[in-house]
Design a protein around this motif. Sequence first.
Motif, PDB file in Angstrom:
ATOM      1  N   LEU A 120       0.819  -1.221   0.000  1.00 29.68           N
ATOM      2  CA  LEU A 120       0.000   0.000   0.000  1.00 29.68           C
ATOM      3  C   LEU A 120       0.850   1.267   0.000  1.00 29.68           C
ATOM      4  N   GLY A 121       2.155   1.125   0.147  1.00 31.88           N
ATOM      5  CA  GLY A 121       3.030   2.291   0.168  1.00 31.88           C
ATOM      6  C   GLY A 121       2.948   3.074   1.465  1.00 31.88           C
ATOM      7  N   ARG A 122       2.577   2.387   2.554  1.00 32.68           N
ATOM      8  CA  ARG A 122       2.455   3.044   3.849  1.00 32.68           C
ATOM      9  C   ARG A 122       3.657   2.715   4.736  1.00 32.68           C
ATOM     10  N   HIS A 123       3.833   3.505   5.791  1.00 30.80           N
ATOM     11  CA  HIS A 123       4.861   3.208   6.784  1.00 30.80           C
ATOM     12  C   HIS A 123       4.428   2.005   7.623  1.00 30.80           C
ATOM     13  N   HIS A 124       5.325   1.554   8.511  1.00 37.95           N
ATOM     14  CA  HIS A 124       5.076   0.325   9.263  1.00 37.95           C
ATOM     15  C   HIS A 124       4.933   0.563  10.769  1.00 37.95           C
ATOM     16  N   GLY A 125       4.582   1.775  11.134  1.00 34.33           N
ATOM     17  CA  GLY A 125       4.452   2.094  12.549  1.00 34.33           C
ATOM     18  C   GLY A 125       3.134   1.624  13.138  1.00 34.33           C
ATOM     19  N   ARG A 126       2.985   1.875  14.427  1.00 37.34           N
ATOM     20  CA  ARG A 126       1.795   1.447  15.147  1.00 37.34           C
ATOM     21  C   ARG A 126       0.526   2.066  14.548  1.00 37.34           C
ATOM     22  N   GLU A 127       0.615   3.347  14.193  1.00 44.23           N
ATOM     23  CA  GLU A 127      -0.546   4.038  13.634  1.00 44.23           C
ATOM     24  C   GLU A 127      -1.022   3.377  12.341  1.00 44.23           C
ATOM     25  N   GLN A 128      -0.079   3.002  11.478  1.00 49.01           N
ATOM     26  CA  GLN A 128      -0.441   2.379  10.204  1.00 49.01           C
ATOM     27  C   GLN A 128      -1.011   0.967  10.411  1.00 49.01           C
ATOM     28  N   HIS A 129      -0.495   0.244  11.401  1.00 49.33           N
ATOM     29  CA  HIS A 129      -1.041  -1.078  11.722  1.00 49.33           C
ATOM     30  C   HIS A 129      -2.483  -0.950  12.210  1.00 49.33           C
ATOM     31  N   GLU A 130      -2.739   0.060  13.035  1.00 51.15           N
ATOM     32  CA  GLU A 130      -4.104   0.273  13.527  1.00 51.15           C
ATOM     33  C   GLU A 130      -5.032   0.699  12.393  1.00 51.15           C
ATOM     34  N   GLN A 131      -4.514   1.507  11.493  1.00 46.61           N
ATOM     35  CA  GLN A 131      -5.322   1.927  10.349  1.00 46.61           C
ATOM     36  C   GLN A 131      -5.713   0.731   9.489  1.00 46.61           C
ATOM     37  N   LEU A 132      -4.767  -0.196   9.287  1.00 42.36           N
ATOM     38  CA  LEU A 132      -5.064  -1.392   8.503  1.00 42.36           C
ATOM     39  C   LEU A 132      -6.148  -2.226   9.179  1.00 42.36           C
ATOM     40  N   LYS A 133      -6.070  -2.348  10.499  1.00 43.13           N
ATOM     41  CA  LYS A 133      -7.109  -3.075  11.237  1.00 43.13           C
ATOM     42  C   LYS A 133      -8.477  -2.436  11.006  1.00 43.13           C
ATOM     43  N   GLU A 134      -8.515  -1.122  11.072  1.00 42.47           N
ATOM     44  CA  GLU A 134      -9.774  -0.408  10.873  1.00 42.47           C
ATOM     45  C   GLU A 134     -10.288  -0.591   9.443  1.00 42.47           C
ATOM     46  N   ASP A 135      -9.383  -0.519   8.479  1.00 41.65           N
ATOM     47  CA  ASP A 135      -9.779  -0.683   7.070  1.00 41.65           C
ATOM     48  C   ASP A 135     -10.449  -2.032   6.844  1.00 41.65           C
ATOM     49  N   ILE A 136      -9.803  -3.090   7.318  1.00 46.46           N
ATOM     50  CA  ILE A 136     -10.310  -4.438   7.085  1.00 46.46           C
ATOM     51  C   ILE A 136     -11.618  -4.662   7.837  1.00 46.46           C
ATOM     52  N   SER A 137     -11.688  -4.156   9.056  1.00 44.07           N
ATOM     53  CA  SER A 137     -12.926  -4.272   9.826  1.00 44.07           C
ATOM     54  C   SER A 137     -14.071  -3.534   9.136  1.00 44.07           C
ATOM     55  N   ARG A 138     -13.786  -2.366   8.614  1.00 47.70           N
ATOM     56  CA  ARG A 138     -14.809  -1.564   7.935  1.00 47.70           C
ATOM     57  C   ARG A 138     -15.309  -2.257   6.671  1.00 47.70           C
ATOM     58  N   LEU A 139     -14.402  -2.833   5.916  1.00 48.39           N
ATOM     59  CA  LEU A 139     -14.775  -3.545   4.690  1.00 48.39           C
ATOM     60  C   LEU A 139     -15.611  -4.780   4.998  1.00 48.39           C
ATOM     61  N   THR A 140     -15.362  -5.383   6.166  1.00 49.52           N
ATOM     62  CA  THR A 140     -16.130  -6.559   6.563  1.00 49.52           C
ATOM     63  C   THR A 140     -17.523  -6.186   7.051  1.00 49.52           C
ATOM     64  N   GLY A 141     -17.650  -5.003   7.649  1.00 50.41           N
ATOM     65  CA  GLY A 141     -18.928  -4.608   8.233  1.00 50.41           C
ATOM     66  C   GLY A 141     -19.870  -3.882   7.294  1.00 50.41           C
ATOM     67  N   ALA A 142     -19.334  -3.306   6.219  1.00 49.47           N
ATOM     68  CA  ALA A 142     -20.165  -2.521   5.304  1.00 49.47           C
ATOM     69  C   ALA A 142     -20.955  -3.441   4.368  1.00 49.47           C
TER      70      ALA A 142
END
Length: 286
Positions: A120-142
Amino acid sequence: MDKKDSEEWLKARVEKANAELARQAGNQEALPAQLPLWPDSVRAVPNALLRGALFSISNVRDVVKKRTLLASVKGIEVRFKGERLNQTDLDTWETIIHLARTQDLGSQVRFSAHSMLTMLGRHHGREQHEQLKEDISRLTGAVVEITIKEEGQAFGGTMVQSYYRDEAAQTYVIEVSPQLLKLYQAGNTYIDWSERQQLGNANLAKWLHGFYSSHAVQIPYKVATIRDLCGAKASQRLGDFRKLLRTALDLLVTKETSITGWLIDENDCVVVTRRPSKSQKRYLER
């Protein structure tokens, strides 16, 4: 009716019902097990997802509590329920499907959070890991329902069917619905991934890039129509949106994407010039 007659009658009804189910199954078109294989340099996306407000330009995530009709081009109806999706979600979804294309849909797609963030061209910090969790959760719930009028078919479900995450290893196992094939069969577009990535967080430019890439013939659209289709806030003044639109179109040209020029004519219609893809060239030649 005695017991023996009742058993015979029930047996006949069951056999008749099974025969009808078999007949219906035989009449259904068998779904291919796998998506078409496209090159690593592109992401294939169903046109129905690129030609409307499903993946909007807004970073404000409203929650839609009822099945709601979203703006889309003629011939496509999109209804949505859940937390609204935007261009960041589309990046994540495109990449998941890119990995899924090498195996049967419905199979498990496995990847590490680190590798996904890299793609995805993103960094690998804690914030980006949390963002990925949110993205996948959102795609599953919508919950999405897409009707292709010409095909007389509707897809209903979530953009991601299910997921599992190993917290220690930070790895994911994801499943996507085999029914997504129907959306691809109704028409899909190869999105140049390097062009999309270089647009960064310019959501309107990314939406325009996908929207115009999905058209072999570039149709003039009114500024007001584009404002609705991209999911901009309806309360946004048209003059303010027009300024944002000009900036986004300029970015697409200066970044040397497939869009090579644009203008807004006297009817307030956006007219773009664009290099068609190889498949679009063949289509236009026919």
